[in-house]
Design a protein around this motif. Structure first.
Motif, PDB file in Angstrom:
ATOM      1  N   THR A  24     -43.332  52.338   7.943  1.00 36.55           N
ATOM      2  CA  THR A  24     -42.163  51.481   7.746  1.00 36.55           C
ATOM      3  C   THR A  24     -42.465  50.558   6.570  1.00 36.55           C
ATOM      4  OG1 THR A  24     -41.591  51.562  10.091  1.00 36.55           O
ATOM      5  CG2 THR A  24     -40.649  49.769   8.804  1.00 36.55           C
ATOM      6  N   LEU A  25     -41.781  50.761   5.452  1.00 32.99           N
ATOM      7  CA  LEU A  25     -42.091  50.002   4.233  1.00 32.99           C
ATOM      8  C   LEU A  25     -41.573  48.570   4.287  1.00 32.99           C
ATOM      9  CD1 LEU A  25     -41.360  52.661   1.446  1.00 32.99           C
ATOM     10  CD2 LEU A  25     -43.548  52.065   2.492  1.00 32.99           C
ATOM     11  N   PHE A  26     -40.468  48.348   4.990  1.00 32.74           N
ATOM     12  CA  PHE A  26     -39.871  47.010   5.086  1.00 32.74           C
ATOM     13  C   PHE A  26     -39.847  46.591   6.550  1.00 32.74           C
ATOM     14  CE2 PHE A  26     -35.684  44.697   5.590  1.00 32.74           C
ATOM     15  CZ  PHE A  26     -36.194  43.459   5.226  1.00 32.74           C
ATOM     16  N   ASN A  27     -40.471  45.435   6.844  1.00 31.11           N
ATOM     17  CA  ASN A  27     -40.627  45.012   8.239  1.00 31.11           C
ATOM     18  C   ASN A  27     -39.433  44.242   8.800  1.00 31.11           C
ATOM     19  OD1 ASN A  27     -40.836  42.408   7.186  1.00 31.11           O
ATOM     20  ND2 ASN A  27     -43.064  42.308   7.380  1.00 31.11           N
ATOM     21  N   GLY A  28     -38.414  43.988   7.969  1.00 33.49           N
ATOM     22  CA  GLY A  28     -37.232  43.285   8.438  1.00 33.49           C
ATOM     23  C   GLY A  28     -37.391  41.782   8.528  1.00 33.49           C
ATOM     24  N   LYS A  29     -38.567  41.270   8.120  1.00 33.78           N
ATOM     25  CA  LYS A  29     -38.846  39.832   8.253  1.00 33.78           C
ATOM     26  C   LYS A  29     -39.160  39.158   6.922  1.00 33.78           C
ATOM     27  CE  LYS A  29     -40.815  40.589  12.859  1.00 33.78           C
ATOM     28  NZ  LYS A  29     -42.052  40.497  13.684  1.00 33.78           N
ATOM     29  N   ASP A  30     -39.975  39.835   6.103  1.00 27.93           N
ATOM     30  CA  ASP A  30     -40.390  39.236   4.833  1.00 27.93           C
ATOM     31  C   ASP A  30     -40.748  40.349   3.853  1.00 27.93           C
ATOM     32  OD1 ASP A  30     -43.023  40.111   5.487  1.00 27.93           O
ATOM     33  OD2 ASP A  30     -43.421  38.222   6.542  1.00 27.93           O
ATOM     34  N   LEU A  31     -41.316  39.966   2.710  1.00 28.68           N
ATOM     35  CA  LEU A  31     -41.625  40.939   1.658  1.00 28.68           C
ATOM     36  C   LEU A  31     -43.089  41.375   1.683  1.00 28.68           C
ATOM     37  CD1 LEU A  31     -39.571  39.434  -1.319  1.00 28.68           C
ATOM     38  CD2 LEU A  31     -38.866  41.130   0.381  1.00 28.68           C
ATOM     39  N   SER A  32     -43.711  41.330   2.849  1.00 23.00           N
ATOM     40  CA  SER A  32     -45.095  41.795   2.981  1.00 23.00           C
ATOM     41  C   SER A  32     -45.209  43.239   2.520  1.00 23.00           C
ATOM     42  CB  SER A  32     -45.552  41.694   4.436  1.00 23.00           C
ATOM     43  OG  SER A  32     -45.545  40.358   4.885  1.00 23.00           O
ATOM     44  N   GLY A  33     -46.249  43.507   1.698  1.00 24.75           N
ATOM     45  CA  GLY A  33     -46.471  44.854   1.198  1.00 24.75           C
ATOM     46  C   GLY A  33     -45.723  45.176  -0.082  1.00 24.75           C
ATOM     47  N   TRP A  34     -44.972  44.193  -0.592  1.00 22.80           N
ATOM     48  CA  TRP A  34     -44.178  44.380  -1.807  1.00 22.80           C
ATOM     49  C   TRP A  34     -44.553  43.342  -2.864  1.00 22.80           C
ATOM     50  CZ3 TRP A  34     -40.357  48.237  -2.096  1.00 22.80           C
ATOM     51  CH2 TRP A  34     -40.025  48.865  -0.890  1.00 22.80           C
ATOM     52  N   LYS A  35     -44.269  43.659  -4.119  1.00 20.23           N
ATOM     53  CA  LYS A  35     -44.498  42.725  -5.220  1.00 20.23           C
ATOM     54  C   LYS A  35     -43.242  42.631  -6.077  1.00 20.23           C
ATOM     55  CE  LYS A  35     -47.507  41.713  -9.156  1.00 20.23           C
ATOM     56  NZ  LYS A  35     -48.680  42.131  -9.962  1.00 20.23           N
ATOM     57  N   VAL A  36     -42.842  41.397  -6.417  1.00 19.69           N
ATOM     58  CA  VAL A  36     -41.647  41.154  -7.228  1.00 19.69           C
ATOM     59  C   VAL A  36     -42.006  41.178  -8.715  1.00 19.69           C
ATOM     60  CG1 VAL A  36     -39.834  39.483  -7.799  1.00 19.69           C
ATOM     61  CG2 VAL A  36     -40.581  39.765  -5.412  1.00 19.69           C
ATOM     62  N   TYR A  37     -41.177  41.863  -9.496  1.00 23.03           N
ATOM     63  CA  TYR A  37     -41.317  41.887 -10.958  1.00 23.03           C
ATOM     64  C   TYR A  37     -40.018  41.356 -11.558  1.00 23.03           C
ATOM     65  CZ  TYR A  37     -45.360  44.925 -10.225  1.00 23.03           C
ATOM     66  OH  TYR A  37     -46.567  45.450  -9.814  1.00 23.03           O
ATOM     67  N   GLY A  38     -40.130  40.381 -12.447  1.00 21.37           N
ATOM     68  CA  GLY A  38     -38.946  39.792 -13.064  1.00 21.37           C
ATOM     69  C   GLY A  38     -38.483  38.553 -12.316  1.00 21.37           C
ATOM     70  N   GLY A 183     -27.451  42.883 -16.564  1.00 19.91           N
ATOM     71  CA  GLY A 183     -26.024  42.659 -16.755  1.00 19.91           C
ATOM     72  C   GLY A 183     -25.403  41.652 -15.818  1.00 19.91           C
ATOM     73  N   GLY A 184     -26.081  41.352 -14.696  1.00 21.25           N
ATOM     74  CA  GLY A 184     -25.557  40.346 -13.769  1.00 21.25           C
ATOM     75  C   GLY A 184     -24.524  40.894 -12.800  1.00 21.25           C
ATOM     76  N   GLY A 185     -24.214  40.088 -11.788  1.00 27.49           N
ATOM     77  CA  GLY A 185     -23.167  40.435 -10.836  1.00 27.49           C
ATOM     78  C   GLY A 185     -23.509  41.540  -9.864  1.00 27.49           C
ATOM     79  N   ILE A 186     -24.805  41.822  -9.666  1.00 26.61           N
ATOM     80  CA  ILE A 186     -25.225  42.937  -8.822  1.00 26.61           C
ATOM     81  C   ILE A 186     -25.735  42.417  -7.477  1.00 26.61           C
ATOM     82  CG2 ILE A 186     -26.925  44.808  -8.577  1.00 26.61           C
ATOM     83  CD1 ILE A 186     -26.792  45.022 -11.693  1.00 26.61           C
ATOM     84  N   LYS A 187     -25.353  43.093  -6.409  1.00 25.66           N
ATOM     85  CA  LYS A 187     -25.867  42.761  -5.081  1.00 25.66           C
ATOM     86  C   LYS A 187     -25.890  44.031  -4.234  1.00 25.66           C
ATOM     87  CE  LYS A 187     -25.363  39.500  -1.242  1.00 25.66           C
ATOM     88  NZ  LYS A 187     -24.575  38.362  -0.698  1.00 25.66           N
ATOM     89  N   VAL A 188     -27.059  44.319  -3.688  1.00 24.27           N
ATOM     90  CA  VAL A 188     -27.237  45.496  -2.836  1.00 24.27           C
ATOM     91  C   VAL A 188     -28.070  45.100  -1.625  1.00 24.27           C
ATOM     92  CG1 VAL A 188     -28.051  47.888  -2.692  1.00 24.27           C
ATOM     93  CG2 VAL A 188     -27.199  47.009  -4.868  1.00 24.27           C
ATOM     94  N   ARG A 189     -27.666  45.574  -0.457  1.00 27.40           N
ATOM     95  CA  ARG A 189     -28.418  45.359   0.780  1.00 27.40           C
ATOM     96  C   ARG A 189     -29.185  46.642   1.125  1.00 27.40           C
ATOM     97  NH1 ARG A 189     -26.470  40.861   3.622  1.00 27.40           N
ATOM     98  NH2 ARG A 189     -24.584  39.974   2.714  1.00 27.40           N
ATOM     99  N   TRP A 190     -30.394  46.458   1.635  1.00 32.58           N
ATOM    100  CA  TRP A 190     -31.254  47.581   2.003  1.00 32.58           C
ATOM    101  C   TRP A 190     -31.770  47.383   3.425  1.00 32.58           C
ATOM    102  CZ3 TRP A 190     -31.877  51.103  -2.039  1.00 32.58           C
ATOM    103  CH2 TRP A 190     -31.597  50.624  -3.329  1.00 32.58           C
ATOM    104  N   ARG A 191     -32.010  48.492   4.125  1.00 34.16           N
ATOM    105  CA  ARG A 191     -32.627  48.422   5.448  1.00 34.16           C
ATOM    106  C   ARG A 191     -33.207  49.801   5.802  1.00 34.16           C
ATOM    107  NH1 ARG A 191     -27.145  48.124   9.342  1.00 34.16           N
ATOM    108  NH2 ARG A 191     -26.597  50.333   9.099  1.00 34.16           N
ATOM    109  N   LYS A 192     -34.029  49.798   6.851  1.00 37.00           N
ATOM    110  CA  LYS A 192     -34.588  51.047   7.394  1.00 37.00           C
ATOM    111  C   LYS A 192     -35.253  51.900   6.312  1.00 37.00           C
ATOM    112  CE  LYS A 192     -31.333  51.129  11.248  1.00 37.00           C
ATOM    113  NZ  LYS A 192     -30.326  51.902  12.019  1.00 37.00           N
ATOM    114  N   LEU A 193     -36.206  51.274   5.602  1.00 42.27           N
ATOM    115  CA  LEU A 193     -36.987  52.008   4.606  1.00 42.27           C
ATOM    116  C   LEU A 193     -38.191  52.633   5.319  1.00 42.27           C
ATOM    117  CD1 LEU A 193     -35.667  49.376   3.010  1.00 42.27           C
ATOM    118  CD2 LEU A 193     -37.026  50.298   1.149  1.00 42.27           C
ATOM    119  N   VAL A 194     -38.106  53.916   5.574  1.00 40.64           N
ATOM    120  CA  VAL A 194     -39.141  54.614   6.334  1.00 40.64           C
ATOM    121  C   VAL A 194     -39.658  55.792   5.516  1.00 40.64           C
ATOM    122  CG1 VAL A 194     -39.693  55.861   8.451  1.00 40.64           C
ATOM    123  CG2 VAL A 194     -38.095  53.943   8.523  1.00 40.64           C
ATOM    124  N   LEU A 195     -40.977  55.872   5.365  1.00 38.65           N
ATOM    125  CA  LEU A 195     -41.599  56.909   4.558  1.00 38.65           C
ATOM    126  C   LEU A 195     -42.548  57.741   5.419  1.00 38.65           C
ATOM    127  CD1 LEU A 195     -43.036  56.599   0.999  1.00 38.65           C
ATOM    128  CD2 LEU A 195     -44.583  57.322   2.824  1.00 38.65           C
TER     129      LEU A 195
END
Length: 198
Positions: A24-38, A183-195
């Motif tokens: 499970t790549l996303f735990n539903g609580k925080d960004l543990s296991g991920w790194k932000v760029y930008g 370009g701005g104005g972008i919003k996407v929701r993600w969930r259930k990232l399972v590998l």
């Protein structure tokens, strides 16, 4: 001696039939296991991972700290406003410059499920126009991405989108990364990232 040989054969079959590791790549609580760029926005709300354009209106990425070469990934996404985003695989990032391949996540009629090579050859394969109606705008969609060796397959809402082979992809390794387009104005929701590893 026969018992030893038989035991070895049974053990070998067991190893060959070992199930793929499910992560499970996303735990539903925080960004543990991920790194932000930008400087664009990545945050968690109500168990969902949300990406949103920031004031700089530039490219942004959220990449796994681990690398994954051969895998079968399932992810759900819901586009709000301009949903121009994507899922990168076998990627590496410096600043906001990414090397790797993107499975497109975009508004209707913009090839969601197609495969694009950033800072390289561009579109490797777009989806057929008759498959543009598989995307459900402003609803939850399920993207499945299977990569093994040089073979890439994508599925959207259970429907096959792309099935291709590419030697350059086959030689690469890297992270899974989500993108915010510039370009701005972008919003996407993600969930259930399972590998599942292959």
């Amino acid at each position: 001696m026969k018992r030893i040989v038989l035991f070895g054969l049974v053990l070998g079959l067991f190893v060959m039939a070992a199930p793929a590791k499910k992560i499970t790549l996303f735990n539903g609580k925080d960004l543990s296991g991920w790194k932000v760029y930008g400087t664009e926005k990545w945050y968690v709300k109500d168990g969902e991972l949300i990406c949103e354009s920031g004031p700089d209106k530039q490219y942004g990425y959220l990449a796994t700290e681990q690398t994954y070469k051969n895998f079968d990934l399932s992810v759900q996404f819901k586009q709000e406003a301009n949903g121009n985003s994507g899922v990168f695989f076998r990627s590496s990032i410096e600043g906001t410059k990414v090397s790797g391949w993107q499975v497109e996540v975009a508004p209707k009629d913009h090839d969601t499920g197609g495969v694009y090579e950033s800072y390289g050859r561009g579109w490797l394969e777009k989806i057929p126009s008759e498959k543009e109606n598989i995307l459900k705008p402003e609803e939850w969609n399920t993207m499945r991405i299977r990569v093994e060796g040089d073979h890439v397959q994508t599925y959207l809402n259970g429907k096959p989108m792309i099935d291709m082979h590419d030697a350059k992809i086959g030689a690469a390794d890297g992270s899974i990364a989500l993108q915010i387009h510039d370009g701005g104005g972008i919003k996407v929701r993600w969930r259930k990232l399972v590998l599942k590893t292959l």
